[in-house]
Design an enzyme around this catalytic site. Structure first.
Site, PDB file in Angstrom:
ATOM      1  N   LYS A   8      -1.068  -2.894   4.796  1.00  0.00           N
ATOM      2  CA  LYS A   8       0.106  -2.716   3.924  1.00  0.00           C
ATOM      3  C   LYS A   8       1.197  -1.836   4.524  1.00  0.00           C
ATOM      4  O   LYS A   8       2.368  -2.004   4.208  1.00  0.00           O
ATOM      5  CB  LYS A   8      -0.324  -2.145   2.562  1.00  0.00           C
ATOM      6  N   ASN A  49       3.211  -5.218   0.006  1.00  0.00           N
ATOM      7  CA  ASN A  49       2.082  -6.116  -0.308  1.00  0.00           C
ATOM      8  C   ASN A  49       2.533  -7.568  -0.452  1.00  0.00           C
ATOM      9  O   ASN A  49       1.735  -8.438  -0.767  1.00  0.00           O
ATOM     10  CB  ASN A  49       1.331  -5.657  -1.572  1.00  0.00           C
ATOM     11  N   ASP A  74       2.672  -3.780  -6.389  1.00  0.00           N
ATOM     12  CA  ASP A  74       1.562  -2.990  -6.955  1.00  0.00           C
ATOM     13  C   ASP A  74       2.056  -2.067  -8.067  1.00  0.00           C
ATOM     14  O   ASP A  74       1.374  -1.864  -9.074  1.00  0.00           O
ATOM     15  CB  ASP A  74       0.907  -2.146  -5.856  1.00  0.00           C
ATOM     16  N   ALA A 113      -4.489  10.199  -3.872  1.00  0.00           N
ATOM     17  CA  ALA A 113      -3.185  10.331  -3.213  1.00  0.00           C
ATOM     18  C   ALA A 113      -3.086   9.373  -2.028  1.00  0.00           C
ATOM     19  O   ALA A 113      -2.377   9.635  -1.070  1.00  0.00           O
ATOM     20  CB  ALA A 113      -2.972  11.773  -2.762  1.00  0.00           C
ATOM     21  N   GLY A 114      -3.794   8.255  -2.103  1.00  0.00           N
ATOM     22  CA  GLY A 114      -3.745   7.253  -1.040  1.00  0.00           C
ATOM     23  C   GLY A 114      -2.691   6.197  -1.330  1.00  0.00           C
ATOM     24  O   GLY A 114      -1.731   6.434  -2.075  1.00  0.00           O
ATOM     25  N   GLY A 115      -2.879   5.006  -0.778  1.00  0.00           N
ATOM     26  CA  GLY A 115      -1.889   3.939  -0.914  1.00  0.00           C
ATOM     27  C   GLY A 115      -1.686   3.495  -2.361  1.00  0.00           C
ATOM     28  O   GLY A 115      -0.551   3.340  -2.824  1.00  0.00           O
ATOM     29  N   ASN A 120      -5.862  15.392  -6.336  1.00  0.00           N
ATOM     30  CA  ASN A 120      -6.578  14.731  -5.249  1.00  0.00           C
ATOM     31  C   ASN A 120      -7.580  15.680  -4.624  1.00  0.00           C
ATOM     32  O   ASN A 120      -7.417  16.899  -4.684  1.00  0.00           O
ATOM     33  CB  ASN A 120      -5.573  14.268  -4.176  1.00  0.00           C
ATOM     34  N   ARG A 121      -8.634  15.077  -4.036  1.00  0.00           N
ATOM     35  CA  ARG A 121      -9.631  15.882  -3.310  1.00  0.00           C
ATOM     36  C   ARG A 121      -8.930  16.755  -2.271  1.00  0.00           C
ATOM     37  O   ARG A 121      -9.148  17.939  -2.215  1.00  0.00           O
ATOM     38  CB  ARG A 121     -10.651  14.945  -2.670  1.00  0.00           C
TER      39      ARG A 121
HETATM   40  N1  LIG Z   1      -6.528  -2.872  -9.036  1.00  0.00           N
HETATM   41  C1  LIG Z   1      -5.633  -2.978  -8.071  1.00  0.00           C
HETATM   42  O1  LIG Z   1      -4.681  -3.764  -8.127  1.00  0.00           O
HETATM   43  C2  LIG Z   1      -5.733  -2.096  -6.872  1.00  0.00           C
HETATM   44  C3  LIG Z   1      -4.676  -2.020  -5.948  1.00  0.00           C
HETATM   45  C4  LIG Z   1      -4.814  -1.178  -4.848  1.00  0.00           C
HETATM   46  C5  LIG Z   1      -6.000  -0.455  -4.671  1.00  0.00           C
HETATM   47  N2  LIG Z   1      -7.000  -0.565  -5.588  1.00  0.00           N
HETATM   48  C6  LIG Z   1      -8.246   0.232  -5.448  1.00  0.00           C
HETATM   49  O2  LIG Z   1      -7.886   1.596  -5.429  1.00  0.00           O
HETATM   50  C7  LIG Z   1      -8.798   2.336  -4.608  1.00  0.00           C
HETATM   51  C8  LIG Z   1      -8.009   3.184  -3.611  1.00  0.00           C
HETATM   52  O3  LIG Z   1      -7.297   2.348  -2.705  1.00  0.00           O
HETATM   53  P1  LIG Z   1      -6.259   2.970  -1.659  1.00  0.00           P
HETATM   54  O4  LIG Z   1      -5.671   1.836  -0.915  1.00  0.00           O
HETATM   55  O5  LIG Z   1      -5.354   3.933  -2.316  1.00  0.00           O
HETATM   56  O6  LIG Z   1      -7.249   3.798  -0.670  1.00  0.00           O
HETATM   57  P2  LIG Z   1      -6.899   5.027   0.266  1.00  0.00           P
HETATM   58  O7  LIG Z   1      -5.462   4.995   0.663  1.00  0.00           O
HETATM   59  O8  LIG Z   1      -7.958   5.030   1.320  1.00  0.00           O
HETATM   60  O9  LIG Z   1      -7.091   6.339  -0.674  1.00  0.00           O
HETATM   61  C9  LIG Z   1      -8.381   6.706  -1.111  1.00  0.00           C
HETATM   62  C10 LIG Z   1      -8.267   7.846  -2.123  1.00  0.00           C
HETATM   63  O10 LIG Z   1      -9.587   8.088  -2.654  1.00  0.00           O
HETATM   64  C11 LIG Z   1      -9.915   9.474  -2.457  1.00  0.00           C
HETATM   65  N3  LIG Z   1     -11.355   9.591  -2.238  1.00  0.00           N
HETATM   66  C12 LIG Z   1     -12.135   8.839  -1.419  1.00  0.00           C
HETATM   67  N4  LIG Z   1     -13.409   9.234  -1.492  1.00  0.00           N
HETATM   68  C13 LIG Z   1     -13.445  10.271  -2.374  1.00  0.00           C
HETATM   69  C14 LIG Z   1     -14.495  11.092  -2.884  1.00  0.00           C
HETATM   70  N5  LIG Z   1     -15.768  10.940  -2.499  1.00  0.00           N
HETATM   71  N6  LIG Z   1     -14.168  12.030  -3.819  1.00  0.00           N
HETATM   72  C15 LIG Z   1     -12.882  12.195  -4.216  1.00  0.00           C
HETATM   73  N7  LIG Z   1     -11.851  11.431  -3.770  1.00  0.00           N
HETATM   74  C16 LIG Z   1     -12.137  10.492  -2.861  1.00  0.00           C
HETATM   75  C17 LIG Z   1      -9.107   9.922  -1.260  1.00  0.00           C
HETATM   76  O11 LIG Z   1      -8.975  11.305  -1.292  1.00  0.00           O
HETATM   77  P3  LIG Z   1      -8.621  12.137   0.058  1.00  0.00           P
HETATM   78  O12 LIG Z   1      -7.115  12.031   0.223  1.00  0.00           O
HETATM   79  O13 LIG Z   1      -9.073  13.519  -0.248  1.00  0.00           O
HETATM   80  O14 LIG Z   1      -9.373  11.492   1.187  1.00  0.00           O
HETATM   81  C18 LIG Z   1      -7.783   9.171  -1.539  1.00  0.00           C
HETATM   82  O15 LIG Z   1      -7.013   9.850  -2.504  1.00  0.00           O
HETATM   83  C19 LIG Z   1      -9.701   1.287  -3.956  1.00  0.00           C
HETATM   84  O16 LIG Z   1     -10.917   1.256  -4.668  1.00  0.00           O
HETATM   85  C20 LIG Z   1      -8.948  -0.018  -4.123  1.00  0.00           C
HETATM   86  O17 LIG Z   1      -9.820  -1.132  -4.215  1.00  0.00           O
HETATM   87  C21 LIG Z   1      -6.891  -1.371  -6.670  1.00  0.00           C
END
Ligand SMILES: NC(=O)c1ccc[n+]([C@@H]2O[C@H](COP(=O)([O-])OP(=O)(O)OC[C@H]3O[C@@H](n4cnc5c(N)ncnc54)[C@H](OP(=O)(O)O)[C@@H]3O)[C@@H](O)[C@H]2O)c1
Length: 270
Positions: A69, A90, A105, A129-131, A151-152
């Protein structure tokens, strides 16, 4: 399919479990369009070739998912202001001005939330605080919510809050003191596990609790929310509505959201 069938799809890696083809093909069928949506498994080192191929083959539209992305932005002729602010594309469309990137999104998140509440003027907490968080925070700020990012890694929450105009930031442990009316989990905690990013006791009973995680559909966070008397909203709806907005962008037609949601459910059963 025939020689006239419009081919589009999604680039992602790995492609294993995506429900996007099911949702989009159901939408095309429900709308009587001669179009087919395919999942293209594209590893990061081939993303440039894949996007060049889109231009060469005249594919009018592609969705873009993890892990591409952000990287895809470097292969496009234009990225719209919103996608640039969020830092992720996206949706790619091939038009008169070449390859253009957009982001649905954030609209998907707002439309999903609208099933339960209007965020205007409400205290909203985004966990993560990810994507996904960047798109959700952007949407909530646009909608006039008072947004806190927890966020963590607190430094990442601070950066996101500063980039996108959220009012507050902090560690996940601040949830209870903020007394949120809306909680949206965008961490990956709960995906395929029984874990929750926050303790059940910190969820206010009057909150709407939306999870971006959609696998499983009933995450621990949503179960805890229901137990506390809060209103749970599954990640399915964010996914369905972001796909619906892509359909609207590409076809100019009103998306058949119910057919897309049914296809999402059906794809989960097979
Ligand atoms: N429903 C939808 O349309 C949609 C769209 C996009 C994404 N999603 C879902 O959203 C989730 C995140 O996606 P993303 O793209 O944002 O991923 P990402 O950029 O990798 O961000 C992951 C996030 O999760 C946190 N995290 C990971 N492991 C953790 C733990 N053990 N304890 C606490 N925090 C933790 C990370 O914190 P740190 O910064 O501290 O590492 C970060 O804030 C995924 O499950 C994805 O499938 C859903």
């Amino acid at each position: 399919m025939s020689a006239k069938t419009m081919v589009c799809g999604i680039v992602l890696h790995p492609a294993g479990h995506t429900r996007s083809p099911a949702m989009h093909n159901a939408a095309f069928q429900a709308s009587g369009l001669d179009a087919h949506y395919h999942a293209f498994d594209v590893p990061p080192e081939q993303l440039g070739d894949a996007i060049r191929g889109m231009r060469g083959l005249g594919l009018r539209q592609l969705a873009v998912s993890l892990p591409h992305k952000t990287a895809v932005m470097g292969h496009l002729d234009r990225v719209d202001e919103t996608a640039r602010a969020i830092g992720a594309v996206n949706t790619v469309t091939l038009g008169e001005n070449g390859l253009e990137g957009a982001n649905t999104d954030w609209v998907g998140a707002l439309r999903a939330l609208a099933r339960e509440t209007d965020p205007k003027g409400r205290r909203a907490v985004v966990l993560g605080a990810g994507g996904a968080a960047r798109a959700v925070v952007y949407g909530l700020v646009q909608a006039g919510a008072h947004v806190a990012v927890l966020n963590r890694s607190e430094a990442r929450a601070q950066q996101l809050a500063e980039d996108l105009g959220a009012a507050e930031f902090g560690p996940l442990s601040r949830l209870a003191e903020l007394a949120p009316e809306i909680i949206i989990n965008t961490t990956s905690v709960g995906m395929g596990t029984e874990a929750s990013p926050v303790g059940a006791e910190t969820i206010p009973g009057n909150a709407v609790v939306m999870d971006a995680v959609y696998e499983p559909e009933q995450t621990r966070l949503l179960q805890d929310a229901a137990t506390r008397g809060a209103r749970p909203l599954g990640g399915k709806w964010m996914l369905v509505h972001q796909a619906a907005e892509q359909f609207r962008l590409w076809t100019g037609l009103e998306p058949p959201v119910d057919a897309m949601a049914e296809a999402f459910d059906e794809a989960g059963r097979s």
